[in-house]
Design an enzyme around this catalytic site. Structure first.
Site, PDB file in Angstrom:
ATOM      1  N   HIS A 348      -2.484  11.607  -6.093  1.00  0.00           N
ATOM      2  CA  HIS A 348      -1.460  10.872  -6.822  1.00  0.00           C
ATOM      3  C   HIS A 348      -0.069  11.460  -6.613  1.00  0.00           C
ATOM      4  CE1 HIS A 348      -5.337  10.108  -8.923  1.00  0.00           C
ATOM      5  NE2 HIS A 348      -4.983   8.944  -8.462  1.00  0.00           N
ATOM      6  N   CYS A 662      -3.558  -4.960   0.464  1.00  0.00           N
ATOM      7  CA  CYS A 662      -2.605  -4.104  -0.253  1.00  0.00           C
ATOM      8  C   CYS A 662      -2.842  -2.619  -0.018  1.00  0.00           C
ATOM      9  CB  CYS A 662      -2.658  -4.393  -1.753  1.00  0.00           C
ATOM     10  SG  CYS A 662      -4.249  -4.063  -2.518  1.00  0.00           S
TER      11      CYS A 662
END
Length: 735
Positions: A348, A662
């Site tokens: 992340h 995506c």
């Protein structure tokens, strides 16, 4: 220690004083040269002519053994030890007892302090403690320049200072030049020797108690917990904070005469130098646990609290690892690059770095020990390299490349308002991925036609507690307002697995969290959590179009159950007279291979689907994309991957289901070229990929390219990347 007079006289005085204080017949100081050799710099008791003439190769002799082990060596009969190296010029033949201690600085042995005696004797624990303390003070004194001038230390390896290149992995593209800021930088104790040992022991015990209380507060969900840290990490911290060996080492160091701060610093250096020799990755990981704990304890002792740090305008953050919340705490306007020892391109922190446009290189093992605060570095997010203390020619080369990149960015900026239409007239919709407020600015700057994937979990990961309904609604409304009439697709919470929220109760540890209770599975197991998010989304989308997408759908039943929760929330809003979206579209992410054989049942239930290529391919190939040992075992431009994509596109075309891609695939020109050749006309790319992909689209002739692409799908090769690249070049496509 410094005194006056020439350097050699000062060193001679130091070894004489140490010999007298330890009742030793010999005291010698060896310092490490840049070559790695240990040179005799001063001695009391050995032949003076050996000074600066005796050099030991790395690991040679007992002195080399002390440096290698980074810990004291005490022997009653040194000549009988197998590591003993006889050097006749020193005249050390009569001496049997040997006690050596490393001069540690930054976890590296920069030299060795030795005392010797003629008689065969065993040095007691107090003497070993004494020489460690003296070696610690001596290391600081030598490194500070108080004992020897800079010119005299020119070739002494006090700390890494030579240019180095470390190969890692590209986490976020870009180039940056800047000066190092260490994440959770170790504190250097201002005072080494204690005035009152008893008071320092009390202070240390108080600091340890405060440290443990702070960790307990984090585990209990109290104030001051670390955002983005999992309970498992915090429990590990607590376990090591209670480690009797670590606590005993700290107490013994204080009782030897050090301040509490200096004791923690010494024990940390000893652990770092000793564990760094270990090959076992588990043992090396324990080093990081202890080091992080020591840094936190030093801050407790110093009375520091987390807050704003002074940073240069061209800061490059260097960290072992860090979460997205940690990264977001640093001022964006000063942060130029990021270097990480561990992590992965799918972590992340890496995702946030890409969203912020910060070049990031990871998997740089040992980089923290090779850098000091203020060192100049180059972050090369194009090649996946870090250049430490670069030479002037390297800096010039990097600046030239940065100028070229800047020129390319200017070219992309000119394309911002140009429609993405191929040479043969095929219209491609280019969207961007988002998850942070800064992404909304990127959407306007890149000319993206909307947000194809808004990752809602970031709001949860940077929060100190579960975001309330109002705060969730406010964020989603902000995103929709910023998008205006452009579409936004919100992906519901994709947490679990490696994305564990510190304030959520955890149950038993999962052996394989990537395949465990995560994403929509967690939402269906905890419907109140998912319903709260859906309620916030419906409220934010009142009166306009709202697109909601569920991640990691593995079965048609899971999608039915998730969609039923949407219906429940819509009914809840209607009964209370709450306004609903003017148009509500509900979709699924195709990232579990199981759906490839059940599209006929899934697609009629959806309003749209989106291909999550990152997870789809790692599950297809059973290769964790975050694991550097296996992440390169497959190529997304392989016949199996391309056939899977074609099957999805064909099924969607037959049912009239809108479909987009995506994943990271959509943001790389060559891969995006393959996607549009397969028939995909809707791509959602990271902000940095919108410009390059649009340039590719504007140069592509799909009529010719699609005919050639069909031949690649039948290939028996493991990858057809080279063939696709050759095709693009033949057709003058800008990839």
């Amino acid at each position: 220690m410094a005194g006056g007079g020439p350097a050699q006289e000062r060193l001679d005085r130091v070894v004489r004083i140490i010999a007298q204080s330890m009742v030793a017949e010999v005291c010698s100081i060896y310092l490490r040269r840049a070559s790695g050799e240990l040179e005799l710099f001063a001695t009391e008791g050995l032949n003076r002519e050996a000074v600066h003439n005796t050099r030991l190769r790395p690991g040679e002799g007992l002195v080399g053994e002390v440096a290698r082990l980074a810990q004291p060596v005490s022997l009653s009969d040194a000549p009988s030890h197998p590591s003993f190296a006889y050097r006749p010029e020193t005249g050390e033949d009569p001496y049997h007892a040997f006690l050596g201690a490393p001069l540690l600085r930054g976890g590296r042995a920069i030299g060795v302090l030795v005392v010797q005696n003629r008689a065969e004797r065993r040095y007691d624990e107090d003497e070993v403690e004494d020489i460690q303390t003296i070696a610690m003070v001596l290391a600081e004194t030598v490194a500070s320049g108080e004992l020897l001038a800079e010119e005299e230390l020119r070739d002494v390896e006090l700390a890494p200072h030579r240019p180095e290149r470390i190969k890692g992995q590209r986490f976020a593209e870009g180039l940056a030049i800047g000066h190092v800021i260490l994440h959770e930088a170790p504190l250097a104790p201002e005072k080494l020797l204690a005035n009152d040992v008893v008071e320092e022991e009390i202070r240390l015990n108080r600091g340890l108690a405060d440290l443990k209380a702070g960790i307990d507060a984090m585990l209990d969900g109290g104030q001051g917990k670390l955002s983005g840290q999992s309970f498992e990490v915090l429990e590990t911290y607590r376990m090591f904070a209670d480690d009797r060996g670590w606590n005993r080492s700290l107490i013994e160091a204080v009782r030897s005469g050090l301040t509490a701060d200096a004791a923690v610093d010494r024990v940390r250096n000893e652990h770092r130098a000793r564990f760094a020799q270990a090959r076992d990755p588990y043992i090396r990981e324990r080093l990081h646990d202890f080091e992080d704990l020591a840094n936190r304890l030093l801050r407790v002792l110093a009375g520091e609290s987390p807050g704003h740090r002074e940073m240069p305008e061209d800061a490059v953050l260097v960290a072992r690892n860090l979460g997205p919340a940690d990264l977001l705490e640093y001022p964006r306007d000063r942060l130029r690059g990021l270097l990480i020892e561990e992590g992965s391109a799918a972590s992340h922190a890496a995702i946030v770095a890409r969203a912020l446009g910060i070049p990031c290189v990871g998997r740089l093992l040992g980089i923290r020990d090779r850098l000091s605060e203020g060192d100049q570095v180059i972050v090369d997010g194009e090649t996946g390299e870090a250049h430490l203390r670069p030479r002037p020619d390297m800096l010039d080369s990097a600046r030239s490349r940065m100028a070229v990149r800047s020129q390319r960015q200017a070219e992309f900026a000119k394309l911002r308002d140009v429609p993405a239409v191929t040479v043969d007239g095929q219209r491609i919709t280019l969207l961007t991925n988002a998850g942070l407020a800064v992404d909304l600015e990127n959407m306007n700057e890149t000319g993206a036609e909307g947000i194809g994937l808004f990752r809602t979990e970031f709001q949860f990961m940077v929060a100190e507690e579960l975001p309330r309904l109002n705060s969730q609604t406010a964020l989603y409304k902000l995103v929709l307002d910023a998008a205006g009439d452009r579409p936004v697709t919100f992906r519901t919470l994709d947490i679990g697995g490696d994305k564990v929220l510190p304030y959520m109760e955890t149950t038993e540890r999962e052996e394989n969290p990537a395949l465990g209770r995560r994403a929509v599975r967690l939402g269906l197991d905890r419907p109140s959590l998912l319903r709260l998010q859906l309620r916030a989304l419906l409220a934010a989308g009142a009166g306009r179009e709202l697109r909601v997408m569920f991640p990691m759908i593995a079965t048609v039943d899971e999608f039915r159950a998730a969609r039923e929760l949407v219906d429940v929330e819509c009914d809840w809003a209607r009964r209370r007279g709450r306004p609903l979206p003017a148009m509500l579209r509900v979709g699924a992410m195709i990232e579990c291979p199981s759906l490839l054989w059940h599209l006929d049942a899934l697609l009629p239930l959806t309003d749209f689907v989106s291909v999550g290529s990152n997870d789809l391919f790692q599950y297809m190939y059973a290769a964790d994309r975050t694991n550097p040992l296996v992440s390169d075992r497959y190529d997304p431009l392989s016949p199996p991957a391309l056939r899977a994509l074609q099957a999805i596109q064909t099924a969607c075309a037959e049912t009239g289901t809108p479909v987009s891609v995506c994943g990271e695939l959509a943001g790389r020109p060559l891969e995006a070229f393959a996607l549009i050749c397969l028939g995909f006309t809707r791509l959602s790319a990271p902000a940095g990929g919108v410009g390059p992909v649009k340039r590719m689209i504007l140069s592509a002739d799909l009529t010719a390219a699609r005919r050639a692409m069909t031949t690649f799908l039948g290939s028996s090769a493991g990858s057809v990347r080279n063939e696709i690249e050759s095709l693009a070049r033949k057709l003058n496509v800008s990839v």
